[in-house]
Scaffold this motif. Structure first.
Motif, PDB file in Angstrom:
ATOM      1  N   ARG A  99       0.861  -1.186   0.000  1.00  0.00           N
ATOM      2  CA  ARG A  99       0.000   0.000   0.000  1.00  0.00           C
ATOM      3  C   ARG A  99       0.896   1.235   0.000  1.00  0.00           C
ATOM      4  O   ARG A  99       1.688   1.429   0.916  1.00  0.00           O
ATOM      5  N   LEU A 100       0.766   2.059  -1.023  1.00  0.00           N
ATOM      6  CA  LEU A 100       1.566   3.270  -1.175  1.00  0.00           C
ATOM      7  C   LEU A 100       0.682   4.487  -0.953  1.00  0.00           C
ATOM      8  O   LEU A 100      -0.392   4.589  -1.552  1.00  0.00           O
ATOM      9  N   THR A 101       1.144   5.399  -0.105  1.00  0.00           N
ATOM     10  CA  THR A 101       0.445   6.658   0.124  1.00  0.00           C
ATOM     11  C   THR A 101       1.438   7.790  -0.060  1.00  0.00           C
ATOM     12  O   THR A 101       2.475   7.819   0.612  1.00  0.00           O
ATOM     13  N   LEU A 102       1.122   8.694  -0.988  1.00  0.00           N
ATOM     14  CA  LEU A 102       1.911   9.913  -1.177  1.00  0.00           C
ATOM     15  C   LEU A 102       1.123  11.049  -0.549  1.00  0.00           C
ATOM     16  O   LEU A 102      -0.080  11.171  -0.775  1.00  0.00           O
ATOM     17  N   ARG A 103       1.786  11.883   0.229  1.00  0.00           N
ATOM     18  CA  ARG A 103       1.108  12.947   0.965  1.00  0.00           C
ATOM     19  C   ARG A 103       1.475  14.331   0.429  1.00  0.00           C
ATOM     20  O   ARG A 103       2.472  14.488  -0.255  1.00  0.00           O
ATOM     21  N   GLU A 104       0.646  15.318   0.776  1.00  0.00           N
ATOM     22  CA  GLU A 104       0.848  16.699   0.325  1.00  0.00           C
ATOM     23  C   GLU A 104       2.199  17.273   0.730  1.00  0.00           C
ATOM     24  O   GLU A 104       2.774  18.070   0.006  1.00  0.00           O
ATOM     25  N   ASN A 105       2.712  16.882   1.875  1.00  0.00           N
ATOM     26  CA  ASN A 105       3.982  17.431   2.348  1.00  0.00           C
ATOM     27  C   ASN A 105       5.193  16.718   1.742  1.00  0.00           C
ATOM     28  O   ASN A 105       6.299  16.822   2.254  1.00  0.00           O
ATOM     29  N   HIS A 106       4.972  15.982   0.664  1.00  0.00           N
ATOM     30  CA  HIS A 106       6.007  15.248  -0.088  1.00  0.00           C
ATOM     31  C   HIS A 106       6.650  14.129   0.728  1.00  0.00           C
ATOM     32  O   HIS A 106       7.823  13.811   0.551  1.00  0.00           O
ATOM     33  N   SER A 107       5.881  13.519   1.614  1.00  0.00           N
ATOM     34  CA  SER A 107       6.336  12.319   2.299  1.00  0.00           C
ATOM     35  C   SER A 107       5.523  11.140   1.766  1.00  0.00           C
ATOM     36  O   SER A 107       4.433  11.318   1.240  1.00  0.00           O
ATOM     37  N   PHE A 108       6.110   9.958   1.857  1.00  0.00           N
ATOM     38  CA  PHE A 108       5.396   8.763   1.415  1.00  0.00           C
ATOM     39  C   PHE A 108       5.457   7.698   2.490  1.00  0.00           C
ATOM     40  O   PHE A 108       6.312   7.718   3.363  1.00  0.00           O
ATOM     41  N   GLU A 109       4.500   6.773   2.413  1.00  0.00           N
ATOM     42  CA  GLU A 109       4.467   5.593   3.267  1.00  0.00           C
ATOM     43  C   GLU A 109       4.222   4.392   2.369  1.00  0.00           C
ATOM     44  O   GLU A 109       3.338   4.430   1.520  1.00  0.00           O
ATOM     45  N   LEU A 110       5.005   3.366   2.545  1.00  0.00           N
ATOM     46  CA  LEU A 110       4.816   2.115   1.814  1.00  0.00           C
ATOM     47  C   LEU A 110       4.690   1.014   2.854  1.00  0.00           C
ATOM     48  O   LEU A 110       5.613   0.786   3.635  1.00  0.00           O
ATOM     49  N   VAL A 111       3.525   0.377   2.881  1.00  0.00           N
ATOM     50  CA  VAL A 111       3.234  -0.629   3.911  1.00  0.00           C
ATOM     51  C   VAL A 111       3.027  -1.982   3.246  1.00  0.00           C
ATOM     52  O   VAL A 111       2.060  -2.167   2.504  1.00  0.00           O
ATOM     53  N   PRO A 112       3.928  -2.942   3.502  1.00  0.00           N
ATOM     54  CA  PRO A 112       3.704  -4.304   3.016  1.00  0.00           C
ATOM     55  C   PRO A 112       2.687  -5.023   3.889  1.00  0.00           C
ATOM     56  O   PRO A 112       2.721  -4.914   5.104  1.00  0.00           O
ATOM     57  N   GLU A 113       1.782  -5.738   3.247  1.00  0.00           N
ATOM     58  CA  GLU A 113       0.773  -6.508   3.962  1.00  0.00           C
ATOM     59  C   GLU A 113       0.781  -7.936   3.448  1.00  0.00           C
ATOM     60  O   GLU A 113       0.926  -8.161   2.256  1.00  0.00           O
ATOM     61  N   THR A 114       0.625  -8.865   4.374  1.00  0.00           N
ATOM     62  CA  THR A 114       0.490 -10.271   3.997  1.00  0.00           C
ATOM     63  C   THR A 114      -0.749 -10.819   4.694  1.00  0.00           C
ATOM     64  O   THR A 114      -1.435 -10.097   5.409  1.00  0.00           O
ATOM     65  N   TRP A 115      -1.003 -12.083   4.525  1.00  0.00           N
ATOM     66  CA  TRP A 115      -2.146 -12.687   5.185  1.00  0.00           C
ATOM     67  C   TRP A 115      -1.961 -12.673   6.709  1.00  0.00           C
ATOM     68  O   TRP A 115      -2.917 -12.811   7.456  1.00  0.00           O
ATOM     69  N   MET A 116      -0.729 -12.404   7.173  1.00  0.00           N
ATOM     70  CA  MET A 116      -0.466 -12.325   8.605  1.00  0.00           C
ATOM     71  C   MET A 116      -0.601 -10.898   9.134  1.00  0.00           C
ATOM     72  O   MET A 116      -0.438 -10.668  10.319  1.00  0.00           O
ATOM     73  N   GLY A 117      -0.886  -9.931   8.269  1.00  0.00           N
ATOM     74  CA  GLY A 117      -1.050  -8.546   8.705  1.00  0.00           C
ATOM     75  C   GLY A 117       0.014  -7.643   8.122  1.00  0.00           C
ATOM     76  O   GLY A 117       0.751  -8.019   7.218  1.00  0.00           O
ATOM     77  N   THR A 118       0.096  -6.438   8.669  1.00  0.00           N
ATOM     78  CA  THR A 118       1.080  -5.475   8.182  1.00  0.00           C
ATOM     79  C   THR A 118       2.391  -5.644   8.937  1.00  0.00           C
ATOM     80  O   THR A 118       2.419  -6.117  10.071  1.00  0.00           O
ATOM     81  N   PHE A 119       3.459  -5.229   8.266  1.00  0.00           N
ATOM     82  CA  PHE A 119       4.774  -5.327   8.879  1.00  0.00           C
ATOM     83  C   PHE A 119       5.470  -3.983   8.785  1.00  0.00           C
ATOM     84  O   PHE A 119       4.817  -2.957   8.805  1.00  0.00           O
ATOM     85  N   GLU A 120       6.765  -4.006   8.649  1.00  0.00           N
ATOM     86  CA  GLU A 120       7.552  -2.778   8.671  1.00  0.00           C
ATOM     87  C   GLU A 120       7.054  -1.771   7.635  1.00  0.00           C
ATOM     88  O   GLU A 120       6.850  -2.091   6.481  1.00  0.00           O
ATOM     89  N   GLU A 121       6.881  -0.544   8.079  1.00  0.00           N
ATOM     90  CA  GLU A 121       6.438   0.535   7.204  1.00  0.00           C
ATOM     91  C   GLU A 121       7.656   1.300   6.718  1.00  0.00           C
ATOM     92  O   GLU A 121       8.541   1.634   7.499  1.00  0.00           O
ATOM     93  N   PHE A 122       7.708   1.562   5.416  1.00  0.00           N
ATOM     94  CA  PHE A 122       8.797   2.330   4.835  1.00  0.00           C
ATOM     95  C   PHE A 122       8.302   3.750   4.601  1.00  0.00           C
ATOM     96  O   PHE A 122       7.226   3.946   4.028  1.00  0.00           O
TER      97      PHE A 122
END
Length: 186
Positions: A99-122
Motif C-alpha cells: 500500500r503506497l500513500t503519497l502525501r501533500e507534504n512530499h512524504s510517502f508511506e509504503l506498507v507491506p501486507e500479507t495474510w499475517m497482517g502489516t509489517f515494517e512501514e517504509f
C-alpha cells in the motif's frame, strides 16, 4: 509509597508500555495482540471507576495521566496529524500487497501486507516531475521498487519505459485515489 496506589501505577504503566510497543506486541502475539491491551484498558477503566466512586483522587489522577500519555503516544500514528494523501495506490499479488500513500507534504508511506497482517512501514520523501514520481529515500528494502516510477493512466508503473508500459501481473500499483492534476497520458 502507599500500597493503595500500586495497582493504578501498575495498570497505568502497562497501558503506556503496551501502546508504546504495539508493533512488537503485534509481531509477538499476531491476531491476539488486542487482547492484552483490552485487558489492561478494562482494568484501567475499573480502577478509574473505583477511584471516582470511593473518592481516591490520586488513583484517578494516575490512571487519567497514564491514559493521556497513551493517547499522546498513539495520536501521531493515526491519520489525524498526518498530511493529506494525494495518491493512494496498491500493488496486489497472490498472498500479499503493498500500500503506497503519497502525501501533500512530499512524504510517502509504503506498507507491506500479507495474510499475517502489516509489517515494517517504509517512509521517506518524494518529488513529482511530470509523470515521474522520484523517491528521494529508498521505498523498499530491496530493488523491487525503483527510485523512479511513472504515472500511466490509473497506474503507477514500476518499469521505466512509458513507450511500452508493462501492466502485467505485479508490475504496477493500481491507483485508488489521485488528487494530483492528471498528467497527460499518451
Amino acid at each position: 509509597m502507599n500500597k493503595h496506589h500500586l495497582l493504578p501505577i501498575i495498570f497505568g504503566s502497562l497501558l503506556v508500555l503496551m501502546i508504546l510497543f504495539e508493533k512488537l506486541l503485534w509481531r509477538t502475539f499476531w491476531i491476539m495482540q488486542p487482547v492484552p491491551i483490552l485487558i489492561v484498558a478494562v482494568g484501567c477503566f475499573f480502577i478509574l471507576l473505583n477511584s471516582l466512586i470511593y473518592k481516591k483522587r490520586k488513583n484517578a489522577i494516575i490512571i487519567l495521566a497514564s491514559g493521556l500519555i497513551a493517547v499522546l503516544i498513539y495520536l501521531p500514528r493515526t491519520e489525524l496529524l498526518k498530511s493529506k494523501p494525494v495518491i493512494k495506490a496498491s500493488l496486489i499479488d497472490d498472498l500479499s500487497a503493498l500500500r503506497l500513500t503519497l502525501r501533500e507534504n512530499h512524504s510517502f508511506e509504503l506498507v507491506p501486507e500479507t495474510w499475517m497482517g502489516t509489517f515494517e512501514e517504509f517512509t521517506g520523501k518524494y518529488q513529482i516531475d511530470g509523470k515521474r514520481i522520484i523517491f528521494l529515500d529508498q521505498p523498499y528494502d530491496n530493488d523491487f521498487i525503483p527510485d523512479t516510477v511513472y504515472i500511466y493512466k490509473e497506474k503507477i508503473l514500476l518499469n521505466n519505459n512509458l513507450n511500452e508500459p508493462d501492466t502485467s501481473f505485479s508490475n504496477f500499483f493500481d491507483i485508488q485515489l489521485n488528487l494530483l492534476e492528471k498528467p497527460d497520458n499518451k
